[in-house]
Motif scaffolding. Sequence first.
Motif, PDB file in Angstrom:
ATOM      1  N   CYS A   1       9.039   5.700  -0.716  1.00  0.00           N
ATOM      2  CA  CYS A   1       8.124   5.964   0.334  1.00  0.00           C
ATOM      3  C   CYS A   1       9.440   3.902   1.089  1.00  0.00           C
ATOM      4  O   CYS A   1       9.685   3.598   0.744  1.00  0.00           O
ATOM      5  CB  CYS A   1       7.044   4.417   0.936  1.00  0.00           C
ATOM      6  SG  CYS A   1       6.644   5.101   2.571  1.00  0.00           S
TER       7      CYS A   1
ATOM      8  N   CYS B   1       8.227   1.420   2.923  1.00  0.00           N
ATOM      9  CA  CYS B   1       7.414   0.740   2.596  1.00  0.00           C
ATOM     10  C   CYS B   1       8.248   0.292   1.973  1.00  0.00           C
ATOM     11  O   CYS B   1       7.515  -0.848   0.756  1.00  0.00           O
ATOM     12  CB  CYS B   1       6.590   0.333   3.042  1.00  0.00           C
ATOM     13  SG  CYS B   1       5.568   1.545   1.928  1.00  0.00           S
TER      14      CYS B   1
ATOM     15  N   CYS C   1       1.996   7.713   1.965  1.00  0.00           N
ATOM     16  CA  CYS C   1       1.155   7.091   0.987  1.00  0.00           C
ATOM     17  C   CYS C   1       0.272   5.689   1.707  1.00  0.00           C
ATOM     18  O   CYS C   1      -0.329   5.701   2.048  1.00  0.00           O
ATOM     19  CB  CYS C   1       2.745   6.200   1.903  1.00  0.00           C
ATOM     20  SG  CYS C   1       3.223   4.319   1.168  1.00  0.00           S
TER      21      CYS C   1
ATOM     22  N   CYS D   1       1.335   1.991   3.518  1.00  0.00           N
ATOM     23  CA  CYS D   1       1.613   2.598   5.206  1.00  0.00           C
ATOM     24  C   CYS D   1       1.160   3.442   5.845  1.00  0.00           C
ATOM     25  O   CYS D   1       1.497   3.698   7.195  1.00  0.00           O
ATOM     26  CB  CYS D   1       3.004   2.028   5.066  1.00  0.00           C
ATOM     27  SG  CYS D   1       4.231   4.031   4.599  1.00  0.00           S
TER      28      CYS D   1
HETATM   29 ZN   LIG Z   1       4.522   3.447   2.675  1.00  0.00          ZN
END
Ligand SMILES: [Zn+2]
Length: 57
Positions: free
Chosen positions: A28, A30, A41, A44
């Motif tokens: 991801c 993040c 995800c 997040c």
């Molecule tokens: Zn994420």
Amino acid sequence: MMDQIHRLQDEIEYNLNQINHATDEKQCTCGQVVPVGARFCPVCGKPFIEIERREEL
Ligand SMILES: [Zn+2]
């Protein structure tokens, strides 16, 4: 020249997708690594719709 750049960008994205398939994981934005089949995800909550659309093409 521009065509060549775009082709290389497509190739990079394709290779990244291949890498994701090979490991059965994807990362991801993040930084969280999630299974390829994951739609969101878990950290997040970002949806992976964009990646799935590319795979269909
Ligand atoms: Zn994420």
